[in-house]
Design a protein around this motif. Structure first.
Motif, mmCIF file in Angstrom:
data_model
loop_
_atom_site.group_PDB
_atom_site.id
_atom_site.type_symbol
_atom_site.label_atom_id
_atom_site.label_comp_id
_atom_site.label_asym_id
_atom_site.label_seq_id
_atom_site.Cartn_x
_atom_site.Cartn_y
_atom_site.Cartn_z
ATOM 1 N N SER A 92 0.821 -1.210 0.000
ATOM 2 C CA SER A 92 0.000 0.000 0.000
ATOM 3 C C SER A 92 0.856 1.263 0.000
ATOM 4 N N LYS A 93 0.314 2.312 -0.606
ATOM 5 C CA LYS A 93 1.008 3.608 -0.600
ATOM 6 C C LYS A 93 1.176 4.142 0.816
ATOM 7 N N GLU A 94 0.402 3.612 1.785
ATOM 8 C CA GLU A 94 0.552 3.999 3.188
ATOM 9 C C GLU A 94 1.751 3.325 3.857
ATOM 10 N N HIS A 95 2.313 2.333 3.216
ATOM 11 C CA HIS A 95 3.473 1.633 3.785
ATOM 12 C C HIS A 95 4.675 2.570 3.758
ATOM 13 N N SER A 96 5.426 2.585 4.841
ATOM 14 C CA SER A 96 6.574 3.494 4.961
ATOM 15 C C SER A 96 7.644 3.252 3.898
ATOM 16 N N GLY A 97 7.701 2.053 3.325
ATOM 17 C CA GLY A 97 8.730 1.754 2.333
ATOM 18 C C GLY A 97 8.292 1.915 0.893
ATOM 19 N N SER A 98 7.074 2.429 0.668
ATOM 20 C CA SER A 98 6.542 2.466 -0.696
ATOM 21 C C SER A 98 6.724 3.804 -1.407
ATOM 22 N N ASN A 99 7.325 4.782 -0.735
ATOM 23 C CA ASN A 99 7.501 6.126 -1.306
ATOM 24 C C ASN A 99 6.180 6.737 -1.754
ATOM 25 N N GLY A 100 5.091 6.411 -1.030
ATOM 26 C CA GLY A 100 3.790 7.002 -1.318
ATOM 27 C C GLY A 100 3.101 6.465 -2.549
ATOM 28 N N LYS A 101 3.535 5.299 -3.036
ATOM 29 C CA LYS A 101 2.944 4.713 -4.243
ATOM 30 C C LYS A 101 2.447 3.304 -3.942
ATOM 31 N N ASP A 102 1.324 2.922 -4.552
ATOM 32 C CA ASP A 102 0.869 1.537 -4.480
ATOM 33 C C ASP A 102 1.774 0.699 -5.379
ATOM 34 N N LEU A 103 2.265 -0.408 -4.833
ATOM 35 C CA LEU A 103 3.230 -1.242 -5.558
ATOM 36 C C LEU A 103 2.798 -2.699 -5.585
ATOM 37 N N ILE A 104 3.245 -3.409 -6.596
ATOM 38 C CA ILE A 104 3.099 -4.861 -6.663
ATOM 39 C C ILE A 104 4.503 -5.447 -6.726
ATOM 40 N N VAL A 105 4.788 -6.346 -5.783
ATOM 41 C CA VAL A 105 6.054 -7.075 -5.802
ATOM 42 C C VAL A 105 5.813 -8.316 -6.648
ATOM 43 N N GLN A 106 6.342 -8.295 -7.866
ATOM 44 C CA GLN A 106 6.113 -9.420 -8.774
ATOM 45 C C GLN A 106 6.962 -10.631 -8.402
ATOM 46 N N SER A 126 10.081 -11.898 13.443
ATOM 47 C CA SER A 126 10.254 -10.817 12.480
ATOM 48 C C SER A 126 10.337 -11.378 11.065
ATOM 49 N N PHE A 127 10.344 -10.447 10.094
ATOM 50 C CA PHE A 127 10.430 -10.830 8.691
ATOM 51 C C PHE A 127 11.222 -9.783 7.920
ATOM 52 N N ILE A 128 11.734 -10.209 6.796
ATOM 53 C CA ILE A 128 12.279 -9.281 5.790
ATOM 54 C C ILE A 128 11.786 -9.771 4.441
ATOM 55 N N LEU A 129 11.164 -8.856 3.702
ATOM 56 C CA LEU A 129 10.760 -9.135 2.331
ATOM 57 C C LEU A 129 11.740 -8.418 1.423
ATOM 58 N N VAL A 130 12.458 -9.186 0.617
ATOM 59 C CA VAL A 130 13.353 -8.615 -0.380
ATOM 60 C C VAL A 130 12.610 -8.687 -1.705
ATOM 61 N N ALA A 131 12.301 -7.500 -2.255
ATOM 62 C CA ALA A 131 11.536 -7.406 -3.492
ATOM 63 C C ALA A 131 12.486 -7.233 -4.668
ATOM 64 N N PHE A 132 12.368 -8.114 -5.654
ATOM 65 C CA PHE A 132 13.245 -8.054 -6.821
ATOM 66 C C PHE A 132 12.597 -7.308 -7.981
ATOM 67 N N ASP A 133 11.371 -7.641 -8.313
ATOM 68 C CA ASP A 133 10.659 -6.979 -9.409
ATOM 69 C C ASP A 133 9.465 -6.254 -8.809
ATOM 70 N N VAL A 134 9.491 -4.917 -8.852
ATOM 71 C CA VAL A 134 8.431 -4.112 -8.258
ATOM 72 C C VAL A 134 7.876 -3.191 -9.355
ATOM 73 N N VAL A 135 6.541 -3.140 -9.458
ATOM 74 C CA VAL A 135 5.903 -2.240 -10.412
ATOM 75 C C VAL A 135 4.894 -1.380 -9.665
ATOM 76 N N GLU A 136 4.733 -0.172 -10.146
ATOM 77 C CA GLU A 136 3.736 0.733 -9.582
ATOM 78 C C GLU A 136 2.373 0.353 -10.157
ATOM 79 N N THR A 137 1.333 0.494 -9.327
ATOM 80 C CA THR A 137 -0.011 0.151 -9.758
ATOM 81 C C THR A 137 -0.987 1.195 -9.256
ATOM 82 N N THR A 138 -2.189 1.162 -9.750
ATOM 83 C CA THR A 138 -3.254 1.992 -9.195
ATOM 84 C C THR A 138 -4.173 1.076 -8.419
ATOM 85 N N SER A 139 -4.557 1.505 -7.229
ATOM 86 C CA SER A 139 -5.328 0.624 -6.348
ATOM 87 C C SER A 139 -6.778 0.485 -6.737
#
Length: 130
Positions: A37-51, A117-130
């Motif tokens: 979600s764009k509300e996530h602190s790591g998303s730079n204010g954009k909705d993203l899909i981790v492919q 705890s967890f760590i998600l390492v995202a390799f392919d990320v694309v911006e999307t519209t929610s």
């Protein structure tokens, strides 16, 4: 991109699990289709899909996999080492990860993993519209 906070600001609905492995007190899950979600602190204010990504769960102390063949009571999963291949819901309360979904489109399965705890390492990320 690495994410290790705000699990609740990601959606795992219809996320594919491509592989599961275990190493010491870690469970490593290869995933595709995670919505951040764009509300996530790591998303730079954009909705993203981790492919394509790898999520590592740390300090795993216990895990349990269940299969629901009816609506009365679950049974032990026949392949607990790889209990789900399509996640429908995911939660983390700070002590336990709870995934539920399907395995090969068959019955409802639940996977409970006690971890800290967890760590998600995202390799392919694309911006999307929610």
């Amino acid at each position: 991109m690495e994410i290790n906070t705000d699990f609740e600001k990601m959606s795992f609905h219809d996320v594919s699990i491509n592989d599961v492995s275990r190493n010491d007190s870690k469970i490593i899950i290869v995933l595709s289709g995670i919505f951040v979600s764009k509300e996530h602190s790591g998303s730079n204010g954009k909705d993203l899909i981790v492919q394509n990504g790898v999520m590592t769960l740390y300090n795993v102390s216990n895990e349990k996999s269940l299969t629901w063949l009816n609506d009365v009571s679950p049974v032990s999963h026949k392949t607990p080492e790889y209990p789900i291949d399509e996640i429908m819901n995911a939660k983390f309360d700070g002590n336990t990860f709870h995934f539920d979904g399907f395995k090969e489109t068959m019955p409802w399965h639940e996977w409970f993993i006690q971890a800290t705890s967890f760590i998600l390492v995202a390799f392919d990320v694309v911006e999307t519209t929610s």
